[in-house]
Each structure stands twice: as C-alpha cells, then as structure tokens.
Design a protein around this motif. Structure first.
Motif, PDB file in Angstrom:
ATOM      1  N   THR A 162       0.805  -1.231   0.000  1.00 40.17           N
ATOM      2  CA  THR A 162       0.000   0.000   0.000  1.00 40.17           C
ATOM      3  C   THR A 162       0.836   1.279   0.000  1.00 40.17           C
ATOM      4  O   THR A 162       0.324   2.351  -0.299  1.00 40.17           O
ATOM      5  CB  THR A 162      -0.928   0.028   1.226  1.00 40.17           C
ATOM      6  N   GLY A 163       2.116   1.175   0.395  1.00 40.83           N
ATOM      7  CA  GLY A 163       2.958   2.361   0.499  1.00 40.83           C
ATOM      8  C   GLY A 163       2.746   3.139   1.786  1.00 40.83           C
ATOM      9  O   GLY A 163       3.365   4.194   1.981  1.00 40.83           O
ATOM     10  N   SER A 164       1.883   2.665   2.664  1.00 48.88           N
ATOM     11  CA  SER A 164       1.628   3.383   3.914  1.00 48.88           C
ATOM     12  C   SER A 164       2.806   3.262   4.874  1.00 48.88           C
ATOM     13  O   SER A 164       3.547   2.273   4.868  1.00 48.88           O
ATOM     14  CB  SER A 164       0.362   2.847   4.590  1.00 48.88           C
ATOM     15  N   ILE A 165       2.967   4.282   5.715  1.00 50.40           N
ATOM     16  CA  ILE A 165       4.073   4.335   6.674  1.00 50.40           C
ATOM     17  C   ILE A 165       3.520   4.011   8.065  1.00 50.40           C
ATOM     18  O   ILE A 165       2.514   4.567   8.493  1.00 50.40           O
ATOM     19  CB  ILE A 165       4.737   5.721   6.676  1.00 50.40           C
ATOM     20  N   THR A 166       4.226   3.116   8.761  1.00 49.57           N
ATOM     21  CA  THR A 166       3.820   2.679  10.100  1.00 49.57           C
ATOM     22  C   THR A 166       5.007   2.784  11.045  1.00 49.57           C
ATOM     23  O   THR A 166       6.145   2.556  10.639  1.00 49.57           O
ATOM     24  CB  THR A 166       3.307   1.226  10.071  1.00 49.57           C
ATOM     25  N   VAL A 167       4.728   3.124  12.292  1.00 47.31           N
ATOM     26  CA  VAL A 167       5.769   3.169  13.326  1.00 47.31           C
ATOM     27  C   VAL A 167       5.364   2.248  14.473  1.00 47.31           C
ATOM     28  O   VAL A 167       4.208   2.257  14.909  1.00 47.31           O
ATOM     29  CB  VAL A 167       5.971   4.606  13.858  1.00 47.31           C
ATOM     30  N   ALA A 168       6.318   1.437  14.949  1.00 45.85           N
ATOM     31  CA  ALA A 168       6.102   0.564  16.107  1.00 45.85           C
ATOM     32  C   ALA A 168       6.923   1.085  17.276  1.00 45.85           C
ATOM     33  O   ALA A 168       8.145   1.204  17.168  1.00 45.85           O
ATOM     34  CB  ALA A 168       6.493  -0.868  15.783  1.00 45.85           C
ATOM     35  N   ILE A 169       6.238   1.422  18.376  1.00 49.33           N
ATOM     36  CA  ILE A 169       6.891   1.926  19.586  1.00 49.33           C
ATOM     37  C   ILE A 169       6.215   1.302  20.800  1.00 49.33           C
ATOM     38  O   ILE A 169       4.980   1.313  20.891  1.00 49.33           O
ATOM     39  CB  ILE A 169       6.795   3.461  19.710  1.00 49.33           C
ATOM     40  N   LYS A 170       7.018   0.769  21.699  1.00 47.34           N
ATOM     41  CA  LYS A 170       6.505   0.242  22.973  1.00 47.34           C
ATOM     42  C   LYS A 170       5.348  -0.727  22.756  1.00 47.34           C
ATOM     43  O   LYS A 170       4.298  -0.629  23.379  1.00 47.34           O
ATOM     44  CB  LYS A 170       6.064   1.388  23.882  1.00 47.34           C
ATOM     45  N   SER A 171       5.547  -1.659  21.830  1.00 41.43           N
ATOM     46  CA  SER A 171       4.573  -2.727  21.557  1.00 41.43           C
ATOM     47  C   SER A 171       3.273  -2.219  20.952  1.00 41.43           C
ATOM     48  O   SER A 171       2.251  -2.904  21.020  1.00 41.43           O
ATOM     49  CB  SER A 171       4.261  -3.519  22.845  1.00 41.43           C
ATOM     50  N   GLU A 172       3.288  -1.047  20.343  1.00 43.37           N
ATOM     51  CA  GLU A 172       2.090  -0.500  19.711  1.00 43.37           C
ATOM     52  C   GLU A 172       2.411  -0.025  18.300  1.00 43.37           C
ATOM     53  O   GLU A 172       3.506   0.485  18.044  1.00 43.37           O
ATOM     54  CB  GLU A 172       1.515   0.663  20.526  1.00 43.37           C
ATOM     55  N   LEU A 173       1.446  -0.189  17.399  1.00 45.44           N
ATOM     56  CA  LEU A 173       1.596   0.247  16.009  1.00 45.44           C
ATOM     57  C   LEU A 173       0.811   1.522  15.760  1.00 45.44           C
ATOM     58  O   LEU A 173      -0.346   1.639  16.164  1.00 45.44           O
ATOM     59  CB  LEU A 173       1.105  -0.842  15.055  1.00 45.44           C
ATOM     60  N   GLN A 174       1.458   2.486  15.100  1.00 41.46           N
ATOM     61  CA  GLN A 174       0.780   3.696  14.634  1.00 41.46           C
ATOM     62  C   GLN A 174       0.829   3.660  13.110  1.00 41.46           C
ATOM     63  O   GLN A 174       1.902   3.789  12.529  1.00 41.46           O
ATOM     64  CB  GLN A 174       1.466   4.953  15.181  1.00 41.46           C
ATOM     65  N   ILE A 175      -0.307   3.465  12.491  1.00 38.72           N
ATOM     66  CA  ILE A 175      -0.352   3.186  11.054  1.00 38.72           C
ATOM     67  C   ILE A 175      -0.836   4.399  10.248  1.00 38.72           C
ATOM     68  O   ILE A 175      -1.381   5.343  10.787  1.00 38.72           O
ATOM     69  CB  ILE A 175      -1.248   1.967  10.760  1.00 38.72           C
ATOM     70  N   ARG A 176      -0.572   4.301   8.929  1.00 42.54           N
ATOM     71  CA  ARG A 176      -0.982   5.315   7.949  1.00 42.54           C
ATOM     72  C   ARG A 176      -0.551   6.721   8.360  1.00 42.54           C
ATOM     73  O   ARG A 176      -1.369   7.636   8.510  1.00 42.54           O
ATOM     74  CB  ARG A 176      -2.501   5.250   7.714  1.00 42.54           C
ATOM     75  N   LEU A 177       0.750   6.890   8.527  1.00 43.17           N
ATOM     76  CA  LEU A 177       1.302   8.172   8.962  1.00 43.17           C
ATOM     77  C   LEU A 177       1.726   9.012   7.763  1.00 43.17           C
ATOM     78  O   LEU A 177       2.212   8.488   6.758  1.00 43.17           O
ATOM     79  CB  LEU A 177       2.506   7.951   9.873  1.00 43.17           C
ATOM     80  N   SER A 178       1.569  10.318   7.893  1.00 42.52           N
ATOM     81  CA  SER A 178       2.103  11.245   6.894  1.00 42.52           C
ATOM     82  C   SER A 178       3.576  11.498   7.203  1.00 42.52           C
ATOM     83  O   SER A 178       4.074  11.138   8.278  1.00 42.52           O
ATOM     84  CB  SER A 178       1.327  12.556   6.936  1.00 42.52           C
ATOM     85  N   ALA A 179       4.273  12.136   6.265  1.00 43.42           N
ATOM     86  CA  ALA A 179       5.691  12.453   6.487  1.00 43.42           C
ATOM     87  C   ALA A 179       5.848  13.406   7.666  1.00 43.42           C
ATOM     88  O   ALA A 179       6.797  13.277   8.456  1.00 43.42           O
ATOM     89  CB  ALA A 179       6.286  13.062   5.223  1.00 43.42           C
ATOM     90  N   GLU A 180       4.920  14.355   7.796  1.00 38.80           N
ATOM     91  CA  GLU A 180       4.988  15.314   8.915  1.00 38.80           C
ATOM     92  C   GLU A 180       4.789  14.616  10.256  1.00 38.80           C
ATOM     93  O   GLU A 180       5.485  14.909  11.230  1.00 38.80           O
ATOM     94  CB  GLU A 180       3.922  16.411   8.740  1.00 38.80           C
ATOM     95  N   LYS A 181       3.843  13.672  10.302  1.00 38.14           N
ATOM     96  CA  LYS A 181       3.588  12.932  11.533  1.00 38.14           C
ATOM     97  C   LYS A 181       4.768  12.033  11.876  1.00 38.14           C
ATOM     98  O   LYS A 181       5.149  11.903  13.052  1.00 38.14           O
ATOM     99  CB  LYS A 181       2.314  12.091  11.381  1.00 38.14           C
ATOM    100  N   LEU A 182       5.369  11.424  10.867  1.00 44.02           N
ATOM    101  CA  LEU A 182       6.549  10.584  11.094  1.00 44.02           C
ATOM    102  C   LEU A 182       7.687  11.403  11.678  1.00 44.02           C
ATOM    103  O   LEU A 182       8.344  10.984  12.634  1.00 44.02           O
ATOM    104  CB  LEU A 182       6.983   9.929   9.783  1.00 44.02           C
ATOM    105  N   GLU A 183       7.910  12.578  11.102  1.00 43.84           N
ATOM    106  CA  GLU A 183       8.969  13.458  11.616  1.00 43.84           C
ATOM    107  C   GLU A 183       8.691  13.848  13.067  1.00 43.84           C
ATOM    108  O   GLU A 183       9.603  13.860  13.903  1.00 43.84           O
ATOM    109  CB  GLU A 183       9.069  14.708  10.750  1.00 43.84           C
ATOM    110  N   SER A 184       7.437  14.169  13.366  1.00 46.67           N
ATOM    111  CA  SER A 184       7.062  14.565  14.714  1.00 46.67           C
ATOM    112  C   SER A 184       7.307  13.427  15.727  1.00 46.67           C
ATOM    113  O   SER A 184       7.855  13.655  16.823  1.00 46.67           O
ATOM    114  CB  SER A 184       5.587  14.991  14.760  1.00 46.67           C
TER     115      SER A 184
END
Length: 257
Positions: free
Chosen positions: A228-250
């Motif tokens: 899908t090309g979506s960006i996801t971040v995994a932190i402290k056993s939790e997934l944050q999915i469908r992130l924008s570039a600005e949200k990823l940077e933050s």
C-alpha cells in the motif's frame, strides 16, 4: 487478639496487586501467560497446604520446591527480568532527568534533525513508489545481537543510501536496517516476529517484525508497506499506522530526543 487492619495493610495490598498486574502484563507480552497462571496456582496450593490445612509432609515438600523453583524461574525468565529492570531504569522520568543534565537542547535538536530528515524523506519517496522498507532506530537498549544477524555497514545516514539498500533488486532489501549512534550500523538484519493476534490482517511480515522488536527493546521501528505504500511506526509494543511524512517526523523527533 483481634486482627488489626490499618493503613499500612491497605498500602501493602495495593502494592502487591500492582506488582502482580505488572508481572501479568509482562508475561502476556512475552507469551508466557500460561506459565504465570501455573505459578499462581502453585503458590495458592502451597499456601493452602502449609498455612491453612497445615499438612507437614506435603507442606515441607512444597517448601523445598518453592526454594528451588525461585532459582529455576530466574534462569528461565532471565531475559524478561533483564527487560523489567531495564524498563524500570529507562522510565520516562529517568529519561527526563538524563536530558536535563545532557548537552544543550538546541544543539541536540539540530543534530537530531540531520539524522531524522534523511529517514523521513527516504520513507516518503519509498512510500510513493511502494518500496517496502523496515528501519529500526536504536535508543537506550543495545541491538548488537540484531546487528550481528545482518551485513555490517557503519555508514553516515543519507537518503540515497537508505533508498538504494531497500531498492527491490538489492540483496539487503528484505531485512531490517539498524540505525545506532546516528549511523547506519547494518542492513539485512533478522528481527523477532510478533505473534500478537490483535495485529490487523492486512499488515504483513515487516509490520510483525517491527512490532516484535518493539516488544523486546525500546527502539523505534519504521515500516513502509510494499503493498500500500503506507508508513507505520512501532513503539513500545504499539503500532501507529498510515502516517504522513509530517507525523513521522514529529514522532521520531519526540521519541529520539
């Protein structure tokens, strides 16, 4: 003599309850919940036999098992105990104290931006082209054992290098990239895979690997989905999915500061 029940007893019960709850959560994450429940059942039986029913022979046998069992549990759960003690020392307040006595915040923020921006821009480009990627940013807990599973690079961080490593025809594109001490340490690394049943079915193996390493360390794992090309971040056993570039940077700026 009547049993006296005071404020100390209430505090004692609350602290024991909190301790058992934390151990329960730790065992649940490490998939050792059945072992935890078995231990609790054994402890209840031990107290029932030795304290309530006062069976001397069976009680003495269970006393010996408990004394030996403590050592066995320490050996069996040494990794979980190590993570528990690490998490205790790496608590958010402890990190805040460390930052307070650290270097100048403005200078540190400027250095951090040089590390984060190439990662964000590379993820943005790979997201547009649907190129799969898995980038792990080491924090306080060392990932030397994970680095050893891949190819050592030890290079400065650059957008072009990240994109070239995860290019579909690259021999290292299937594994994870490890970033440590503001450098790309290794690529093509193998990560532990999470078996959490709550992970959405549309998420693939990269997402499970990202969640797995976030469960075993304090790292930040970034995933770009090949489907899908979506960006996801995994932190402290939790997934944050469908992130924008600005949200990823933050997120990276907040977590890596």
């Amino acid at each position: 003599m009547l049993f006296e029940f005071g404020i100390k007893d209430i505090i004692d019960i609350v602290l024991v309850a909190l301790m058992l709850y934390y151990i329960y959560r730790l065992m649940k994450v490490s998939r050792s919940l059945n072992v935890f429940m078995g231990i609790m059942i054994f402890v209840v039986l031990w107290l029932l036999v030795s304290q309530v029913l006062e069976m001397r022979l069976l009680g003495s046998i269970m006393d010996k098992l408990v004394s030996v069992g403590v050592i066995a549990l320490i050996i069996l759960f040494q990794d979980d105990i190590r993570k528990f003690l690490y998490n205790l020392g790496a608590h958010e307040r402890m990190r805040t104290i460390t930052r307070f006595f650290g270097k100048d915040k403005a200078a540190n923020s400027e250095e951090l931006k040089k590390v984060i921006m190439p990662i964000v821009m590379a993820c943005l480009n790979m997201s547009k082209r649907k190129v799969g990627a898995l980038i792990v940013l080491e924090r306080n807990m060392p990932l030397d054992d994970v680095v050893a599973t891949g190819e050592l690079i030890d290079s400065s961080i650059s957008q072009q290098l990240i994109e070239n490593i995860f290019f579909k025809n690259s021999p290292l594109h299937d594994g994870a990239m490890i970033i440590s001490d503001k450098r790309i340490k290794a690529a093509g690394c193998i990560l532990p895979v999470s078996h959490d049943l709550d992970i959405p079915k549309e998420l693939g193996l990269r997402h499970r690997a990202a969640l797995g390493i976030s469960q075993e360390s304090d790292c930040v794992a970034v995933v770009v989905s090949e489907e899908t090309g979506s960006i996801t971040v995994a932190i402290k056993s939790e997934l944050q999915i469908r992130l924008s570039a600005e949200k990823l940077e933050s997120i990276l700026t907040k977590e890596m500061m």
